[in-house]
Design an enzyme around this catalytic site. Sequence first.
Site, PDB file in Angstrom:
ATOM      1  N   PRO A 246     -30.688  -2.992  17.104  1.00 50.36           N
ATOM      2  CA  PRO A 246     -30.173  -2.561  18.413  1.00 50.36           C
ATOM      3  C   PRO A 246     -29.859  -1.073  18.390  1.00 50.36           C
ATOM      4  O   PRO A 246     -28.920  -0.631  17.730  1.00 50.36           O
ATOM      5  CB  PRO A 246     -28.900  -3.405  18.586  1.00 50.36           C
ATOM      6  CG  PRO A 246     -28.486  -3.775  17.199  1.00 50.36           C
ATOM      7  CD  PRO A 246     -29.736  -3.865  16.380  1.00 50.36           C
ATOM      8  N   ASP A 422     -28.233   2.290  14.269  1.00 50.05           N
ATOM      9  CA  ASP A 422     -28.308   0.831  14.301  1.00 50.05           C
ATOM     10  C   ASP A 422     -26.909   0.293  14.577  1.00 50.05           C
ATOM     11  O   ASP A 422     -26.019   0.383  13.728  1.00 50.05           O
ATOM     12  CB  ASP A 422     -28.836   0.325  12.957  1.00 50.05           C
ATOM     13  CG  ASP A 422     -29.087  -1.178  12.957  1.00 50.05           C
ATOM     14  OD1 ASP A 422     -28.531  -1.885  13.823  1.00 50.05           O
ATOM     15  OD2 ASP A 422     -29.831  -1.648  12.061  1.00 50.05           O
ATOM     16  N   HIS A 423     -26.725  -0.293  15.759  1.00 53.36           N
ATOM     17  CA  HIS A 423     -25.390  -0.724  16.169  1.00 53.36           C
ATOM     18  C   HIS A 423     -24.902  -1.958  15.410  1.00 53.36           C
ATOM     19  O   HIS A 423     -23.742  -2.375  15.588  1.00 53.36           O
ATOM     20  CB  HIS A 423     -25.364  -1.002  17.679  1.00 53.36           C
ATOM     21  CG  HIS A 423     -24.073  -0.633  18.332  1.00 53.36           C
ATOM     22  ND1 HIS A 423     -22.899  -0.479  17.641  1.00 53.36           N
ATOM     23  CD2 HIS A 423     -23.752  -0.388  19.643  1.00 53.36           C
ATOM     24  CE1 HIS A 423     -21.922  -0.159  18.465  1.00 53.36           C
ATOM     25  NE2 HIS A 423     -22.415  -0.089  19.689  1.00 53.36           N
ATOM     26  N   ARG A 424     -25.747  -2.557  14.584  1.00 55.45           N
ATOM     27  CA  ARG A 424     -25.287  -3.688  13.771  1.00 55.45           C
ATOM     28  C   ARG A 424     -24.311  -3.239  12.694  1.00 55.45           C
ATOM     29  O   ARG A 424     -23.394  -3.988  12.339  1.00 55.45           O
ATOM     30  CB  ARG A 424     -26.481  -4.398  13.126  1.00 55.45           C
ATOM     31  CG  ARG A 424     -27.400  -5.111  14.104  1.00 55.45           C
ATOM     32  CD  ARG A 424     -28.601  -5.703  13.400  1.00 55.45           C
ATOM     33  NE  ARG A 424     -29.421  -4.673  12.750  1.00 55.45           N
ATOM     34  CZ  ARG A 424     -30.523  -4.934  12.051  1.00 55.45           C
ATOM     35  NH1 ARG A 424     -30.917  -6.182  11.881  1.00 55.45           N
ATOM     36  NH2 ARG A 424     -31.222  -3.947  11.514  1.00 55.45           N
ATOM     37  N   VAL A 426     -23.319   0.384  12.453  1.00 62.13           N
ATOM     38  CA  VAL A 426     -22.661   1.632  12.846  1.00 62.13           C
ATOM     39  C   VAL A 426     -22.028   1.429  14.217  1.00 62.13           C
ATOM     40  O   VAL A 426     -22.726   1.195  15.209  1.00 62.13           O
ATOM     41  CB  VAL A 426     -23.648   2.807  12.893  1.00 62.13           C
ATOM     42  CG1 VAL A 426     -22.928   4.090  13.308  1.00 62.13           C
ATOM     43  CG2 VAL A 426     -24.337   2.997  11.550  1.00 62.13           C
TER      44      VAL A 426
END
Length: 451
Positions: A246, A422-424, A426
Site C-alpha cells: 500500500p 510502504d504503509h504496512r 511505515v
Amino acid sequence: MLREFAMPDVGEGLTEAEVVTWNVAAGDVVTVNQVLCEIETAKAAVELPSPYAGTVGKLLVEPGQVVAVGSPIISIETAEAAAPAVEEDTGAKIGEVGKDGRVANLVGYGARPGAVTRRPRRGTTPPPAPPTPAPVQQSHSAATSRRESGFTAISPGGAGAGAAAGAVPLAKPPVRKLARDLGVDLRSVTPSGPGGVITRDDVQSHVVTPAAPAAVAAVGGVRREPIRGIRKHTAAAMVSSAFTAPHVTEFLAVDVTATMALRDRLRATREYAEVKLTPLAFVAKAVCLAARRTPELNARWDEAAGEIVYFDRMQLGIAAATPRGLIVPNVRDADTLTLRELAAALGELTATARAGRTSPADMAGGTFTITNVGVFGVDTGTPILNPGEAGILAVGAIKPTPWVVDGELAVRTVCQLALSFDHRLVDGEQGSRFLADVGALLTDPGLALTW
C-alpha cells in the site's frame, strides 16, 4: 567429443535470457573462459565464457532469440581429455545436473534438495518437512505440515480444484493474495512449481487482458517490439509492487541554496578536484543520515515469515535510465561512506549502467531507492516502490524559485522531494519525520554535525 553448452542461470533465479551477439562462429577454435557471446537477462547484460576448449561445432540459437535456462545454445568439439571449466564435487558442468540433483551455473550451485527449511517459530519445535503432494484425501498431519512449511494446501472445493486430477496444488500466502488482487481464480491455474506449487508467474500468466478494440484505419505507420529483457522485468516488478504494497506519497519543497553553495566551495578544493560532485550525492548522504533516525525506512516486509526485517546497513539503489531500460544498481553500505566516497561511487555506478555492464549481483539486495527525475526538468512525481523496499525518494529539478525568507520575498534555489513508502511498516509519522529530516539536512547541511 561433441559437447553442448546450455544457457546457465547467471544469478537471481532467472529463467530465460536473450542472446544479443555471438563473438564466435562455427569452426572457430576457443579456449576455456573465452567469451562466447553476450546475453541479456531481465536485469543486465552479461558476457558468457566458454566452459570448454575446442572447436565450435554449431551455434544453436540466433542473435535476438530468447532462450530458457538449461537449453543448449552452442556445441563445441573437444578432446577426450578436456576438463570442464566450472566443476564442483558434483562433477557437473555449467548448465548440467550434478549427482546431487543441482544445476551448475556461473555463480555456483542451487540449494541441495531438501536443504532449504523455514526457521522454526519461537517457542515451538521445528515443523516436519513438507510432504510430497498427495491425493485429495490427505491426513490432518500432512495438511498441518504444509501450512507450517509456508505453503497452503487448497481444499478440493476451493482454489486449485481445477488442477491435475488427484493432486492438491500448493500456493504461498503472497501468491494467493496476488491472485485475489488480480482477480485470478486459482482453480483455473495450472501449477508449474516444484511439487505442484502455484507460483507468482502462474498467477500473472492468467491475468485476463482486455479485448483489443476493433481495428481502425491508421494514419501513418506503426512499430511493434516484443516485450522482453529489462522492460519485461520492470513491468512485472512494478505491477507486483503496486498491487502488493500500500503506497503513500508525501511531498516537500526544500530551499537547497545553502547546499548548492557548499557544493560550489567543495568543488574548488583539491580533495574534490577529480570527483564529480552532484546534488545527488548530497541527497544520498542526507537519506543515509535520516534513515539512522527512522530505521523503518531501511527495512523490508517479509510476508511469508510474518516479520519486518530491519537492516543495519543501507544498500542504496539509484534508479538509472539506460538504453536497455530502467535499472536500479546499488551503492553498497552507502551509510558508511563519506560524501566524497558517495560522489565517486555514484559516478562509477552511472557510467557502468549507461555502458550496459551492470551485473545482476549489483542490482540485488537494495534496501532504499532514490530516483532523480530532476535531470529531465521534472519538478516531482509519485514513484513506485522497488519491490521489497520500504521507501523510494524522487528528487525534482533544482531551480530558482520565489521564496519567503524572514518575511521578505527572495529568489532561492528550491527542489521538490516526493517520498513513497510502504504503509504496512511505515506509519505517516515515521514517513513524515524521515522526509522532514532529509529536507532539513539539504536546507542546512551543517545539521549533519549535530546528529
